[in-house]
Write a protein that holds these residues in place. Structure first.
Motif, PDB file in Angstrom:
ATOM      1  N   LEU A  62       3.842   4.657 -10.890  1.00 59.31           N
ATOM      2  CA  LEU A  62       3.231   3.571  -9.778  1.00 59.31           C
ATOM      3  C   LEU A  62       1.570   2.674 -10.551  1.00 59.31           C
ATOM      4  O   LEU A  62       1.766   2.112 -10.576  1.00 59.31           O
ATOM      5  N   HIS A  63       0.499   3.944 -10.862  1.00 62.65           N
ATOM      6  CA  HIS A  63      -0.751   3.639 -11.622  1.00 62.65           C
ATOM      7  C   HIS A  63      -0.267   2.857 -12.251  1.00 62.65           C
ATOM      8  O   HIS A  63      -0.940   1.765 -12.208  1.00 62.65           O
TER       9      HIS A  63
ATOM     10  N   ARG B 133       0.896  -0.901   0.212  1.00 62.22           N
ATOM     11  CA  ARG B 133      -0.351   0.202  -0.188  1.00 62.22           C
ATOM     12  C   ARG B 133       1.039   1.421  -0.059  1.00 62.22           C
ATOM     13  O   ARG B 133       1.711   1.171   0.920  1.00 62.22           O
ATOM     14  N   ILE B 134       0.775   2.433  -0.910  1.00 64.28           N
ATOM     15  CA  ILE B 134       1.606   3.266  -1.007  1.00 64.28           C
ATOM     16  C   ILE B 134       0.224   4.725  -0.746  1.00 64.28           C
ATOM     17  O   ILE B 134      -0.442   4.850  -1.771  1.00 64.28           O
TER      18      ILE B 134
ATOM     19  N   ALA C  72       0.312  -0.312  -8.919  1.00 64.97           N
ATOM     20  CA  ALA C  72       0.500  -0.442  -7.877  1.00 64.97           C
ATOM     21  C   ALA C  72      -0.675   0.178  -6.991  1.00 64.97           C
ATOM     22  O   ALA C  72      -1.967   0.993  -7.817  1.00 64.97           O
ATOM     23  N   ASN C  73      -0.946  -0.409  -5.323  1.00 66.00           N
ATOM     24  CA  ASN C  73      -2.023   0.579  -4.955  1.00 66.00           C
ATOM     25  C   ASN C  73      -1.287   1.437  -4.385  1.00 66.00           C
ATOM     26  O   ASN C  73      -1.083   1.692  -2.906  1.00 66.00           O
ATOM     27  N   VAL C  74      -2.255   2.879  -5.101  1.00 64.63           N
ATOM     28  CA  VAL C  74      -1.437   3.994  -4.861  1.00 64.63           C
ATOM     29  C   VAL C  74      -2.562   4.604  -3.869  1.00 64.63           C
ATOM     30  O   VAL C  74      -3.531   5.113  -4.672  1.00 64.63           O
ATOM     31  N   THR C  75      -2.482   5.558  -3.282  1.00 59.62           N
ATOM     32  CA  THR C  75      -3.346   6.575  -2.814  1.00 59.62           C
ATOM     33  C   THR C  75      -2.638   8.316  -2.871  1.00 59.62           C
ATOM     34  O   THR C  75      -1.142   7.849  -2.425  1.00 59.62           O
TER      35      THR C  75
ATOM     36  N   GLU D 126       1.295   8.620  -1.782  1.00 55.86           N
ATOM     37  CA  GLU D 126       2.172   9.489  -2.598  1.00 55.86           C
ATOM     38  C   GLU D 126       1.576  11.323  -1.241  1.00 55.86           C
ATOM     39  O   GLU D 126       0.579  11.203  -1.544  1.00 55.86           O
TER      40      GLU D 126
ATOM     41  N   THR E 276       4.584  11.165  -9.423  1.00 53.22           N
ATOM     42  CA  THR E 276       4.686   9.499  -9.166  1.00 53.22           C
ATOM     43  C   THR E 276       3.862   8.225  -8.862  1.00 53.22           C
ATOM     44  O   THR E 276       3.840   7.683  -9.519  1.00 53.22           O
ATOM     45  N   SER E 277       2.853   9.269  -8.419  1.00 56.09           N
ATOM     46  CA  SER E 277       1.873   7.703  -8.620  1.00 56.09           C
ATOM     47  C   SER E 277       0.642   7.655  -9.697  1.00 56.09           C
ATOM     48  O   SER E 277       0.728   6.839 -10.137  1.00 56.09           O
TER      49      SER E 277
END
Length: 216
Positions: free
Chosen positions: A87-88, A72-73, A92-95, A75, A83-84
């Motif tokens: 990663l998305h 769980r990431i 990735a699982n990004v908030t 930013e 950056t998000s």
């Protein structure tokens, strides 16, 4: 968009082009209902969220190849969340978290421009507890330390949202508050590994700054 102007530019990260909507320049300002002022964003800092800063590009480039293990990431202070977005696209699982009232709308537009699906966004003020935000395995940020009070606020915010074993990566362009931030993180039990970032960005622009990596 009444009150301010925007542009869409193509950024090359690695060999991948990204379409990024940003403010036209750092002179833009529009806060007719005092929405930003009410949460403490001064007029001089209103446009800061809406620029693609060099440190954000450095962090986004690093995340093109950073190992992902179902983490769980988060930013923080994400601004345009370059950056998000990277990663998305990698799955990735990004908030994304920022406190500017327009950050979410710019994120939605940049997701659309790059043909990406929805991504979680949460407004985040480091000085105010945000229990709904949760805890994360990897916390990322770039160019966060430009006010004197921010080292303590940022360290406390990170600690509140760091899962056990969390890794924290901050790209800092050698701002004067870096040492104070390191001291605040050390007092909370985090160990720092610091390394110099590449001295030149992918577009040939010179860069001066460091990666600050913290772990407990």
């Amino acid at each position: 968009m009444p009150g301010y102007q925007v542009k869409t530019e193509t950024l090359l990260l690695g060999n991948t082009p990204w379409q990024i909507r940003s403010l036209m320049n750092n002179q833009q300002y529009a806060d007719p209902l005092n929405t930003s002022g009410d949460i403490g964003i001064p007029p001089a800092g209103w446009s800061m969220f809406g620029q693609v800063w060099p440190s954000a590009r450095v962090l986004a480039l690093a995340m093109l190849t950073h190992p992902l293990h179902g983490q769980r990431i988060l930013e923080i202070g994400a601004g345009l969340a370059l950056t998000s977005l990277v990663l998305h696209r990698r799955g990735a699982n990004v908030t994304v978290s920022d406190w500017h009232p327009l950050a979410e709308s710019f994120l939605l537009e940049n997701l659309r421009l790059n043909h990406l699906g929805p991504m979680r966004y949460e407004a985040g003020n480091w000085a105010i507890p945000s229990p709904w935000l949760g805890r994360f395995d990897l916390i990322l940020g770039s160019d966060l330390l430009y006010e004197r009070q921010q080292p303590a606020q940022l360290a406390s915010f990170i600690d509140r949202h760091a899962a056990a074993g969390c890794e924290v990566i901050v790209v800092d362009p050698d701002r004067g508050n870096r040492a104070a931030f390191g001291q605040e993180m050390a007092a909370l039990g985090y160990r720092l590994i610091m390394r110099t970032a590449d001295r030149e960005l992918e577009d040939g622009v010179a860069y001066k700054g460091r990666f600050l990596t913290f772990a407990r």
